[in-house]
Design an enzyme around this catalytic site. Structure first.
Site, mmCIF file in Angstrom:
data_model
loop_
_atom_site.group_PDB
_atom_site.id
_atom_site.type_symbol
_atom_site.label_atom_id
_atom_site.label_comp_id
_atom_site.label_asym_id
_atom_site.label_seq_id
_atom_site.Cartn_x
_atom_site.Cartn_y
_atom_site.Cartn_z
ATOM 1 C CD GLU B 52 -1.752 -2.373 1.566
ATOM 2 O OE1 GLU B 52 -0.562 -2.633 1.853
ATOM 3 O OE2 GLU B 52 -2.668 -3.203 1.690
ATOM 4 C CG PHE B 114 -9.489 -9.885 11.117
ATOM 5 C CD1 PHE B 114 -8.219 -10.241 11.559
ATOM 6 C CD2 PHE B 114 -9.758 -9.931 9.752
ATOM 7 C CE1 PHE B 114 -7.246 -10.656 10.662
ATOM 8 C CE2 PHE B 114 -8.778 -10.344 8.853
ATOM 9 C CZ PHE B 114 -7.514 -10.704 9.305
ATOM 10 C CD GLN B 115 -7.217 -7.464 7.349
ATOM 11 O OE1 GLN B 115 -8.113 -7.205 6.565
ATOM 12 N NE2 GLN B 115 -6.042 -7.929 6.967
ATOM 13 C CE LYS B 164 -17.159 -6.688 3.295
ATOM 14 N NZ LYS B 164 -16.478 -7.959 3.569
ATOM 15 C CG MET B 482 22.621 12.278 3.001
ATOM 16 S SD MET B 482 23.832 13.349 2.176
ATOM 17 C CE MET B 482 22.871 13.995 0.809
#
Lengths: 184, 590
Positions: B52, B114-115, B164, B482
């Site tokens: 993502e 969940f999630q 949802k 760097m």
């Protein structure tokens, strides 16, 4: 207006000029939607600004507007920055610096619980009367006073109660409004 | 006319109505209804990323190279948290994104389902605005509002979190054009009195400089055109931040190169000595100002910015003009011309004389080698050999990014995509994916380091799936360059964990992803290898093995002023002097 634009010959000040810390009261009109207070508080903690007191309540039910009154402290530059950062938040309608723009009235409500017997009890009642505090609860050994006023007045009253038998204090934080007929 | 549909269908319908071509995303439980709606249409094309974070950077690359809003779609919980870095990156660099996240059904919110994660809570400080949509009736308005907020004023990322059950619910949807937002109305036009004052200050200046930034790019191609007009009409020198490269053509004689920590000697000294600074769409970031109390001490400063909070934030200015760059520049050009203003030519000539003196130091110079590829040389050759092509450059973060900024010349806006504010390693490859989709026929190159590229390497698989011929040009020195440079400057050359052992074989890795791999370590073969990369019609990973010891100069050390740059020559005297360049106070800075 031009006068304010032509700044001092060496304009570099920013972080290097040690301006004095000032206390300002900001009145913030917001959409009363979930999370709006978290946005404001998160802005202050995320950018390291001070909150000395904060109150929030719905002020226009139909329009779903709430007013957040924040007492903060910082240099004039920081206060200006706080105002602009608040204005950047999407659900905010208006930010007014009451300390800067108008003469404002500030009030706070406190409830003060005091425990004591005999002379202390009499002394507490006398002082309460002098401060125009109201007794809203009493037992044979305690009082709860209700006191409204400017924050300093409440501070003063609380410190007088301390040696007498102060138990605890609950304060609302500052609510403020501008004087005169115009809105904030 | 309102039509009845599910929340999931509204999402896709709103994207279509907003003219969205691509959605970068990754499916999961809490966004399945939206993915089903995507399945049933072909107006909006879904690009399946591999992580993502990649979706967010790809959307950023798309947005920055096209000037449109980038869109990503991720699931709840880990989908949302993985996108956070990309959202923060877009926040820091003011890139318009709309990020749609799935959420557990409303009745489960707060139950540690969940999630589940508190997406709006987590993203509150790294987005311009966010929404949790609790009712289907609010969804159409919020979707369109999200695009308005993301792109209006100072752009930024907006999250729309959709539970949802709201995706399954049905309601009325109507196209919403010309959103009248109740609170958010950024000021586009600058106060004319102030613009007039700015013009007077310009006419009176003896040592002026334009200092421009990403705001000019964000304001659109017209802003760049107007900037060029004003700079040429005035005859003033111009420099720009990393974010603003391309707004003014690098080939022009009035261009001083980038300013700031790794900017040019002439740009930084001109900033330090100027008597008038005209800042257009930049924000006086610490990488630009160096030591604040020694920043351009004798100048008057004009600051043009669409975000009032940018003005007087880090540096106090004499004249702040709130407004969109293009709008304000248009007024400035008009007033400069109609007032037949002319800069003080004698003073200006003297000023250019001083600038030419600084220029003569050739601060981007380096000692080339015929035995080993110098990274600066590699970027220069890449630039020379891609001239004439329709090129878009993305970068990762580190030394290679600074060398790219120094040695790759940009003539146009929207051609340079780099993570400026947040400094996100792993930005460049997914960004290149987004750029290539926006410009399918163009040559899109990610100038990378071997450490950064591994942070989002998985997006090579995305490039392969959509046959995107992105070119990954890795300046491979086996160090986090760097980090190593700073360890040299600040920590006695103790290279703690900045060397990468066990790097992959990038040529084989390219093959594993169905791409073409090239390795080059010989300066005499470099040109041929770069041409091979350009001519390859598919994705390429170019493993360019460069001098491991090269450092990025010139440099304003931490805590120093613009006129205290250290130059490349110093490096030959070995690291001991370098170590003492930064004092104790400077070491505390990042």
């Amino acid at each position: 207006m031009m006068k304010t634009l032509t700044a001092p010959p060496s304009p570099y000040s920013s972080a290097t000029i040690r301006s004095s810390i000032e206390r300002h009261t900001l009145s913030v009109l917001v959409d009363n939607e979930p999370g709006v207070l978290a946005r404001v508080v998160g802005l202050f903690s995320g950018r390291g600004y001070n909150i000395e007191s904060l109150t929030v309540a719905e002020v226009a039910h139909e329009a779903q507007l709430s007013r957040i009154t924040i007492v903060t402290s910082g240099t004039p530059e920081i206060i200006e920055q706080i105002r602009h950062q608040l204005e950047r938040l999407v659900p905010i309608h208006a930010v007014k610096d009451l300390t800067l723009t108008v003469r404002a009235i500030e009030r706070e409500l406190a409830m003060i619980k005091v425990r004591g017997k005999g002379e202390n009890r009499v002394e507490a009642m006398n002082l309460a009367e002098a401060f125009r505090a109201k007794v809203i609860d009493a037992t044979v050994e305690s009082f709860i006073f209700e006191l409204t006023g400017a924050p300093q007045k409440i501070d003063d009253f609380v410190s007088l109660m301390r040696p007498i038998g102060l138990v605890e204090v609950s304060r609302t934080g500052v609510a403020a409004i501008s004087r005169g007929q115009e809105p904030i | 006319m309102a039509r009845h549909m599910t929340g999931a269908e509204m999402v896709v319908e709103a994207l279509k109505d907003q003219g969205v071509e691509f959605v970068f995303g990754y499916p999961g439980g809490a966004v399945l209804p939206i993915y089903d709606a995507i399945f049933h249409q072909d107006n909006v094309r879904h690009i399946l990323v591999r992580h993502e974070q990649g979706a967010a950077h790809a959307a950023e690359g798309y947005a920055r190279s096209s000037g449109k809003v980038g869109v990503l779609l991720v699931t709840s919980g880990p989908g949302a948290t993985n996108a956070i870095t990309g959202l923060t990156d877009a926040m820091m660099d003011s890139i318009p994104l709309v990020c749609i996240t799935g959420q557990v059904p409303t009745h489960l919110i707060g139950s540690d389902a969940f999630q589940e994660c508190d997406t709006t809570g987590i993203t509150r400080n790294c987005t311009k605005h966010n929404y949790l949509v609790r009712r289907i009736e609010d969804l159409p308005r919020i979707l369109h509002e999200a695009f308005y907020i993301a792109s209006a004023g100072r752009p930024g990322p907006v999250v729309v979190d959709i539970p949802k059950d709201v995706q399954f619910a049905s309601g009325a949807y109507a196209v919403q054009k010309n959103i009248q937002h109740k609170t958010y109305h950024p000021q586009l036009k600058g106060d004319l009195e102030r613009v007039r004052h700015a013009i007077e200050m310009m006419a009176a200046a003896k040592k002026p400089i334009f200092y421009t930034g990403g705001g000019v790019i964000n304001s659109g191609p017209n802003a760049s055109a107007l900037l060029r007009e004003l700079v040429r009409a005035s005859g003033f020198p111009i420099t720009s931040t990393l974010m603003g490269l391309g707004a003014y053509p690098a080939s022009d004689t009035q261009w001083l190169g980038m300013l700031g920590m790794h900017g040019s000697f002439e740009a930084n000294n001109a900033m330090h000595d100027c008597d008038l600074m005209i800042c257009v769409g930049a924000r006086f970031d610490d990488r630009i100002t160096g030591r604040l109390d020694a920043f351009s001490p004798r100048s008057k400063k004009i600051h043009i910015d669409i975000d009032p909070s940018s003005i007087n934030k880090n540096v106090k200015v004499d004249l702040g003009i709130v407004g969109d760059c293009a709008h304000v520049l248009e007024d400035m050009v008009r007033l400069w011309r109609t007032g037949s203003h002319r800069a003080d030519q004698a003073a200006l000539a003297k000023w250019w004389g001083a600038i030419d003196g600084w220029r003569a130091r050739k601060s981007f110079g380096f000692r080339n080698s015929d035995k080993i590829i110098k990274p600066q040389h590699a970027v220069k050759r890449l630039y020379e050999l891609t001239r004439g092509h329709d090129v878009y450059i993305t970068t990762e973060v580190g030394q290679h990014q600074m060398w790219a900024a120094q040695h790759f010349a940009f003539e146009e806006p929207n051609r340079w995509m780099t993570s400026g504010g947040l400094g996100t390693m792993g930005y460049g490859l997914p960004a290149a994916v987004g750029v290539q989709l926006a410009h399918p026929k163009s040559l899109v190159i990610d100038i990378a380091g071997e450490a950064s590229i591994l942070m989002n390497m998985q997006e090579m698989s995305t490039a392969a799936q959509y046959r995107l011929p992105v070119k990954i040009f890795i300046l491979n020195n086996q160090y986090m360059g760097m980090v190593r440079q700073w360890q040299e400057l600040l920590h006695g050359g103790r290279y703690s964990e900045s060397y990468t052992d066990s790097l992959p074989d990038f040529v084989k890795l390219a093959e594993a992803y169905g791409a073409h791999g090239i390795r080059c370590s010989d300066p005499t073969r470099l040109d041929g290898a770069i041409k091979e990369m350009i001519d390859t019609p598919k994705a390429v990973i170019f493993d360019c093995l460069v001098d491991q010891k090269e450092n990025c100069f010139p440099m304003i050390p931490s805590g120093k002023a613009h006129n205290e740059m250290i130059m490349a020559e110093l490096e030959d005297d070995a690291g001991i002097e370098l170590e003492n360049v930064i004092d104790e106070k400077g070491k505390m800075l990042v």
